[in-house]
Design a protein around this motif. Structure first.
Motif, short mmCIF file in Angstrom:
data_model
loop_
_atom_site.label_atom_id
_atom_site.label_comp_id
_atom_site.label_asym_id
_atom_site.label_seq_id
_atom_site.Cartn_x
_atom_site.Cartn_y
_atom_site.Cartn_z
N VAL A 1 -17.42 -31.21 -36.58
CA VAL A 1 -17.75 -29.99 -37.33
C VAL A 1 -18.11 -30.31 -38.78
CG1 VAL A 1 -16.90 -27.73 -38.06
CG2 VAL A 1 -16.30 -28.61 -35.79
N ASP A 2 -17.41 -31.22 -39.39
CA ASP A 2 -17.71 -31.58 -40.77
C ASP A 2 -19.12 -32.17 -40.87
OD1 ASP A 2 -15.24 -30.69 -41.61
OD2 ASP A 2 -14.31 -32.68 -41.49
N ARG A 3 -19.47 -33.00 -39.92
CA ARG A 3 -20.81 -33.60 -39.91
C ARG A 3 -21.86 -32.52 -39.71
NH1 ARG A 3 -24.09 -37.38 -41.77
NH2 ARG A 3 -25.19 -38.64 -40.23
N LEU A 4 -21.62 -31.59 -38.82
CA LEU A 4 -22.56 -30.50 -38.60
C LEU A 4 -22.73 -29.66 -39.86
CD1 LEU A 4 -21.51 -29.36 -35.02
CD2 LEU A 4 -23.62 -30.52 -35.65
N ALA A 5 -21.63 -29.41 -40.57
CA ALA A 5 -21.71 -28.65 -41.81
C ALA A 5 -22.57 -29.38 -42.83
CB ALA A 5 -20.32 -28.39 -42.36
N ALA A 6 -22.45 -30.70 -42.88
CA ALA A 6 -23.25 -31.48 -43.81
C ALA A 6 -24.73 -31.46 -43.45
CB ALA A 6 -22.73 -32.92 -43.86
N LEU A 7 -25.02 -31.21 -42.18
CA LEU A 7 -26.41 -31.19 -41.69
C LEU A 7 -26.91 -29.77 -41.46
CD1 LEU A 7 -25.96 -34.07 -39.10
CD2 LEU A 7 -27.32 -34.20 -41.20
N SER A 8 -26.23 -28.78 -42.02
CA SER A 8 -26.54 -27.38 -41.71
C SER A 8 -27.93 -26.96 -42.17
CB SER A 8 -25.49 -26.46 -42.32
OG SER A 8 -25.47 -26.58 -43.74
N ASP A 9 -28.55 -27.72 -43.09
CA ASP A 9 -29.88 -27.34 -43.55
C ASP A 9 -30.94 -27.53 -42.48
OD1 ASP A 9 -29.68 -30.09 -43.57
OD2 ASP A 9 -30.41 -30.36 -45.62
N ARG A 10 -30.61 -28.25 -41.41
CA ARG A 10 -31.57 -28.40 -40.32
C ARG A 10 -31.01 -27.91 -38.99
NH1 ARG A 10 -31.87 -34.87 -40.71
NH2 ARG A 10 -30.93 -34.45 -42.74
N LEU A 11 -29.91 -27.17 -39.02
CA LEU A 11 -29.26 -26.67 -37.81
C LEU A 11 -29.34 -25.15 -37.76
CD1 LEU A 11 -27.39 -26.98 -35.31
CD2 LEU A 11 -25.45 -26.97 -36.91
N GLU B 1 -19.88 -19.96 -38.90
CA GLU B 1 -18.98 -19.65 -40.01
C GLU B 1 -18.51 -20.92 -40.71
OE1 GLU B 1 -14.77 -17.25 -40.86
OE2 GLU B 1 -15.66 -17.27 -38.85
N ARG B 2 -18.15 -21.94 -39.93
CA ARG B 2 -17.67 -23.19 -40.53
C ARG B 2 -18.77 -23.91 -41.29
NH1 ARG B 2 -13.14 -26.00 -38.72
NH2 ARG B 2 -13.94 -27.57 -40.18
N CYS B 3 -20.01 -23.76 -40.83
CA CYS B 3 -21.14 -24.44 -41.48
C CYS B 3 -21.71 -23.62 -42.64
CB CYS B 3 -22.24 -24.73 -40.47
SG CYS B 3 -21.80 -26.00 -39.25
N GLY B 4 -21.22 -22.39 -42.81
CA GLY B 4 -21.70 -21.55 -43.90
C GLY B 4 -23.11 -21.04 -43.68
N THR B 5 -23.49 -20.83 -42.41
CA THR B 5 -24.83 -20.34 -42.09
C THR B 5 -24.72 -19.05 -41.28
OG1 THR B 5 -24.94 -21.60 -40.01
CG2 THR B 5 -25.72 -22.69 -42.01
N GLU B 6 -25.83 -18.33 -41.22
CA GLU B 6 -25.87 -17.12 -40.40
C GLU B 6 -26.06 -17.50 -38.93
OE1 GLU B 6 -28.68 -14.26 -41.65
OE2 GLU B 6 -27.93 -14.14 -43.70
N LEU B 7 -25.49 -16.70 -38.05
CA LEU B 7 -25.72 -16.85 -36.62
C LEU B 7 -26.96 -16.06 -36.25
CD1 LEU B 7 -24.57 -17.97 -33.91
CD2 LEU B 7 -23.45 -15.75 -33.62
N THR B 8 -27.96 -16.74 -35.72
CA THR B 8 -29.20 -16.09 -35.30
C THR B 8 -29.03 -15.48 -33.92
OG1 THR B 8 -30.55 -17.62 -36.60
CG2 THR B 8 -31.65 -16.44 -34.81
N HIS B 9 -29.42 -14.23 -33.76
CA HIS B 9 -29.29 -13.56 -32.46
C HIS B 9 -30.63 -13.51 -31.73
CE1 HIS B 9 -25.44 -12.16 -34.18
NE2 HIS B 9 -25.06 -12.21 -32.91
N PHE B 10 -30.63 -14.08 -30.54
CA PHE B 10 -31.79 -14.04 -29.66
C PHE B 10 -31.65 -12.85 -28.71
CE2 PHE B 10 -32.60 -18.18 -31.24
CZ PHE B 10 -33.92 -18.49 -30.92
#
Length: 288
Positions: free
Chosen positions: A215-225, A247-256
């Motif tokens: 999860v920490d790695r994903l948060a660090a890569l959130s600009d491309r996730l 939420e953990r990555c500090g990004t919005e959840l996109t709804h399809f």
């Protein structure tokens, strides 16, 4: 590459069937569940207008036979297969990746282990239940499903698994109702999908749903996730990890559109939203 090209790629322990169409930057579509390359048939042509679109049968599914059908399955090995396809089809440039369901788990691992090869990753409802606070309950569900599979066979186990994925208090599974509305091309792959079910339930589900993402790695890569969920699947088990990770990555959840299987039930709307996400100006971060 503009027409449909079919290829075979030898990987460790398996031979992958893959399909390529279109032209432009590479977009790798990773199937989920018991599906194969045809899972994306409803949207692949739309995406191929401005992408080289590659989809494939994951190892052990459909036309991608295993050397040893009893070999244990690991997320890391499946992500290694996806990496090999990136190296083959886009050796000189980062690619865009889309994964749904168990394919989204593969996409998460691919991003964390080879971020230099990924420009953008869109992951739709990865059922990484180990990140949830009630993970123990879901481990118990998976144990019951495997026990049912051994004692009673495939279909009772599938029914128990499907019931465990629904939100508490929900009625019949969305997938059972949505199947009536599937586009005609989906019928052509139903036989292969059913043939894949024992392998999916017995080998993929236990291993993939025990996977713990970094999860920490994903948060660090959130600009491309891009983490995504179905508009109609709020509260269902596969939706919840996507919301948690966003939420953990500090990004919005996109709804399809649709639910967990919105790719099949709402292909035109799904493709339209996906194209918009892929065409957003993506910052090209330095290799990490």
């Amino acid at each position: 590459m503009t027409g449909l090209t079919i290829g075979r790629l030898r990987v460790d322990g398996a031979t992958l069937h893959y399909e390529v169409r279109g032209s432009g930057p590479l977009l790798l579509l990773i199937p989920g569940g018991a599906g194969d390359a045809a899972s994306y048939d409803g949207i692949a042509d739309d995406l191929a207008v401005d992408h080289t679109v590659a989809s494939y049968d994951p190892r052990g599914m459909s036309r991608s036979p295993l050397d040893d059908p009893q070999a244990p399955q690991r997320v890391a090995q499946h992500a290694g297969d996806a990496f090999r396809l990136l190296e083959l089809l886009s050796p000189d440039a980062p690619a865009r990746v889309v994964g749904c369901s168990s394919g989204a788990i593969v996409a998460l691992h691919l991003l964390t282990t080879h971020p230099e090869r990924i420009e953008r990753a869109v992951v739709h409802e990865p059922p990484v239940v180990e990140v949830l606070p009630d993970a123990a309950e879901h481990r118990a569900l998976l144990a019951r499903v495997q026990d049912t599979f051994r004692r009673e066979g495939l279909m009772p186990a599938v029914a128990e698994f499907a019931a465990g994925l629904r939100r508490p208090g929900a009625g019949e599974p969305v997938a059972a109702e949505a199947a009536i509305r599937l586009p005609p091309q989906a019928a052509a792959r139903s036989e292969r999908t059913m043939a894949n079910m024992p392998y999916f339930l017995g080998c993929i589900v236990p291993s993939f749903m025990a996977y713990v993402p970094d999860v920490d790695r994903l948060a660090a890569l959130s600009d491309r996730l891009v983490l995504a969920g179905g508009a109609d699947s709020r509260g269902e088990l596969p939706y919840r990890p996507a919301a948690f990770l966003a939420e953990r990555c500090g990004t919005e959840l996109t709804h399809f559109p649709g639910g967990h299987t919105g790719l099949s039930t709402h292909p035109a709307e799904f493709a339209g939203l996906l194209r918009g996400l892929l065409h957003k100006d993506a910052e090209r971060p330095e290799d990490r």
